[in-house]
Design an enzyme around this catalytic site. Structure first.
Site, short mmCIF file in Angstrom:
data_model
loop_
_atom_site.label_atom_id
_atom_site.label_comp_id
_atom_site.label_asym_id
_atom_site.label_seq_id
_atom_site.Cartn_x
_atom_site.Cartn_y
_atom_site.Cartn_z
N LYS A 177 -15.97 -10.48 0.22
CA LYS A 177 -14.88 -11.39 0.63
C LYS A 177 -15.31 -12.14 1.90
O LYS A 177 -16.16 -13.02 1.84
CB LYS A 177 -13.59 -10.59 0.85
CG LYS A 177 -12.87 -10.24 -0.45
CD LYS A 177 -13.37 -9.03 -1.12
CE LYS A 177 -12.51 -8.57 -2.26
NZ LYS A 177 -13.12 -7.43 -2.96
N ARG A 217 -0.89 -10.46 -10.57
CA ARG A 217 -0.72 -9.46 -9.49
C ARG A 217 0.74 -9.04 -9.51
O ARG A 217 1.57 -9.47 -8.70
CB ARG A 217 -1.08 -10.05 -8.12
CG ARG A 217 -2.53 -10.40 -7.95
CD ARG A 217 -3.47 -9.29 -7.52
NE ARG A 217 -3.88 -8.37 -8.54
CZ ARG A 217 -4.94 -7.56 -8.41
NH1 ARG A 217 -5.69 -7.59 -7.32
NH2 ARG A 217 -5.26 -6.70 -9.34
N PHE A 271 -3.33 -1.21 -2.44
CA PHE A 271 -4.28 -2.06 -3.16
C PHE A 271 -4.81 -1.23 -4.33
O PHE A 271 -4.98 -0.01 -4.21
CB PHE A 271 -5.41 -2.60 -2.28
CG PHE A 271 -6.27 -3.54 -3.09
CD1 PHE A 271 -5.77 -4.77 -3.45
CD2 PHE A 271 -7.52 -3.16 -3.54
CE1 PHE A 271 -6.51 -5.62 -4.28
CE2 PHE A 271 -8.27 -4.01 -4.36
CZ PHE A 271 -7.77 -5.24 -4.73
N THR A 272 -5.12 -1.92 -5.42
CA THR A 272 -5.43 -1.24 -6.69
C THR A 272 -6.54 -0.20 -6.55
O THR A 272 -6.33 0.99 -6.82
CB THR A 272 -5.82 -2.30 -7.74
OG1 THR A 272 -6.84 -3.13 -7.19
CG2 THR A 272 -4.62 -3.16 -8.12
N ASP A 274 -8.92 -1.57 6.26
CA ASP A 274 -9.56 -2.24 5.13
C ASP A 274 -9.87 -3.65 5.61
O ASP A 274 -8.97 -4.50 5.73
CB ASP A 274 -8.62 -2.25 3.92
CG ASP A 274 -9.23 -2.99 2.73
OD1 ASP A 274 -10.17 -3.80 2.94
OD2 ASP A 274 -8.77 -2.77 1.59
N TYR A 298 -37.59 1.70 0.33
CA TYR A 298 -36.55 2.64 -0.10
C TYR A 298 -35.79 3.18 1.10
O TYR A 298 -34.57 3.32 1.08
CB TYR A 298 -37.16 3.80 -0.90
CG TYR A 298 -36.10 4.67 -1.54
CD1 TYR A 298 -35.68 4.42 -2.84
CD2 TYR A 298 -35.49 5.70 -0.82
CE1 TYR A 298 -34.68 5.18 -3.42
CE2 TYR A 298 -34.48 6.46 -1.40
CZ TYR A 298 -34.08 6.21 -2.70
OH TYR A 298 -33.08 6.95 -3.27
N PHE A 334 -5.33 -3.43 -15.26
CA PHE A 334 -5.33 -4.89 -15.28
C PHE A 334 -6.70 -5.48 -15.63
O PHE A 334 -6.79 -6.59 -16.15
CB PHE A 334 -4.87 -5.45 -13.92
CG PHE A 334 -5.74 -5.03 -12.76
CD1 PHE A 334 -5.56 -3.82 -12.14
CD2 PHE A 334 -6.75 -5.86 -12.32
CE1 PHE A 334 -6.38 -3.43 -11.09
CE2 PHE A 334 -7.56 -5.49 -11.26
CZ PHE A 334 -7.38 -4.26 -10.65
#
Ligand code: PM9
Length: 478
Positions: free
Chosen positions: A259, A383, A125-126, A216, A73, A449
């Site tokens: 990613k 998009r 970005f969303t 980002d 943990y 979306f």
């Protein structure tokens, strides 16, 4: 011996069968999914180009690392490995794991944004903008104009327009800008990179004013490859060195390890400042988990740590983006309108140019993604206006770019799959005037979306919605 062509720097050890569907099956599936490719069952998809997020193939090294994951943990050995990899390749001292990128965005936004603050960035970005707004901030797009033009060949369409940034600082004051949000690459612009020179300019402008820069880094390795290929003086440097330089120009980063880092889940928030990091560790226990696991299993952290190292390999990144460029060039050769230059993680179809007969309020990109699925079983993602959501007055936002993204997962599909994708897009292009627009019939409060549902615009009397949406498409092919 050096080769001019690239080939995948791996061979295949495990395979997963793909399922082909018939057109009638797909017609029913898209209707059930409310014409939203996010709502399709993956089993009904042939080639899945919805996203490159969490969909990459892990290596044998990643899988074997998972077996030695430490599930303690607190103070897990796997956390120490993850922290070590982030420190080494990204150069940030403090590393706070999160369940995925938006977990890091949430913590960062809560920590740094006060109601009434302003956050400039190189295109929205969303999930990022949603968290900035939930924290009471207002996002401002300060990307260069070329980014909004699908046809502009600018090599660094992710660059920040320094005069726009300066004008915002003059207007609202530096104290109301907690940070500049710098994305690398810029997803919504078509996977376009920001240059190192531009990042330096941003740093030089913001540092004396005490404005932070937050990177980002979801696709920062891909961005570093573009810098290596395109930026004067960078051609002989390693992608890993360039990545380090990019991070050195930021005070912190949010990361989706789904990613670049070749993991199926995970992310992190990385920071330099001790006090902010302390605040983030306090918040992460509320929303994600203890600061040494942040919602991840020990095995996930192992997979990410190995994935980070693999992601900066020159062979890997060259073939990863090489595959995207291969698909993009095939489409360009066939005269298909796509965003240029070809981006790092996806080929973006210019739906507005392809379907000029569909008005923007009937969501041409959403309609094109649905039609491509029906025609070929290939899943892509809208998009455009659907992703952009609504403004503070509740009106649809209509971004300049109305795109369909063919997103390429890493190490998953072969060149033959890319050939099928290209053929399918060309087929749709040839019958494009038969694709019809969509109306929204259900819309969730956030990030619409993902879950919105649509119905074909009812223009013809006496046709069922499904028959109308697919229209004459049903007559073509099978
Ligand atoms: N991007 C993508 O498919 C997955 C969710 S949105 C459809 O492109 C950037 C640049 C991203 C991103 C996710 C996130 C959030 C942050 N920044 O999905 O929460 O492209 O791990 O990351 C997606 P998570």
């Amino acid at each position: 011996m050096t080769h001019k062509s690239w080939a995948e720097p791996w061979r295949i050890k495990v395979v997963e069968p793909l399922r082909m569907t018939t057109r009638p099956e797909r017609e029913l599936a898209i209707e059930r999914a409310g014409y939203n490719t996010f709502l399709l069952d993956a089993d009904d998809v042939y080639i899945d180009l919805l996203t490159d997020s969490g969909t990459s193939a892990m290596s044998d090294r990643q899988w074997s690392a998972m077996m030695i994951g430490d599930e303690a943990y607190a103070g897990s050995r796997s956390f120490t490995k993850l922290q070590g990899a982030v420190r080494r390749y990204y150069g940030f001292e403090h590393v706070i794991p999160t369940h995925q990128g938006r977990g890091a965005e949430h913590i960062l936004s809560r920590l740094l944004i006060k109601p009434g603050d302003h956050i400039p960035g190189n295109m929205y970005f969303t999930t990022t903008r949603a968290h900035q707004e939930l924290a009471g901030g207002t996002f401002h797009d300060v990307i260069i104009d070329e980014a909004h033009d699908a046809d502009s060949e600018h090599e660094f369409k992710g660059n920040i327009d320094i005069s726009k940034l300066r004008a915002l600082i003059d207007e609202v004051g530096a104290s109301r800008i907690p940070y500049v949000a710098v994305a690398a690459t810029v997803n919504m612009a078509g996977g376009q990179p920001i240059s190192l020179a531009n990042m330096r300019e941003v740093r030089e402008l913001t540092r004396p004013l005490g404005i932070r820069v937050i990177l980002d880094g979801a696709r920062a390795v891909e961005n570093a490859w573009f810098i290596q290929q395109r930026e004067p003086g960078q051609g002989r440097r390693l992608v890993a060195e360039i990545l380090h330089d990019m991070c050195a120009l930021a005070d912190g980063m949010t990361m989706s390890a789904k990613k670049d880092s070749l993991a199926n889940i995970g992310g992190w928030l990385a920071l330099r400042d001790d006090d902010i990091a302390e605040g983030a560790r306090n918040l992460v226990v509320l929303y994600e988990g203890l600061h040494t696991y942040g919602g991840l299993a020990g095995r996930d952290m192992e997979a990410i740590a190995v994935g980070i190292e693999e992601s900066v390999s020159e062979d890997h990144i060259r073939s990863r983006i090489g595959q995207v460029i291969y698909l993009g060039e095939k489409l360009m050769d066939a005269g298909i309108p796509i965003v240029r230059p070809i981006g790092g993680h996806a080929v973006f179809l210019d739906a507005a140019a392809m379907l000029p007969h569909i008005p923007r309020d009937q969501f041409p990109a959403q309609a094109l993604a649905a039609a491509l699925y029906v025609e070929s079983g290939i899943r892509s993602m809208e998009r455009g206006a659907v992703s952009a959501g609504r403004d503070e007055k509740g009106e649809n936002r209509y971004p300049a770019l109305e795109l369909v993204r063919l997103t390429i997962p890493r190490r998953v599909y072969t060149q033959a799959h890319m050939d099928i994708v290209a053929e399918s897009v060309i087929e749709i292009f040839d019958i494009r005037e038969k694709v019809t627009g969509l109306d929204i019939v259900y819309e969730p409060a956030h990030l619409r979306f993902f879950q919105a549902r649509f119905e074909p615009v009812k223009r013809l009397v006496g046709t069922t919605p499904r028959a109308h949406a697919i229209g004459s498409l049903a007559l073509v092919g099978e």
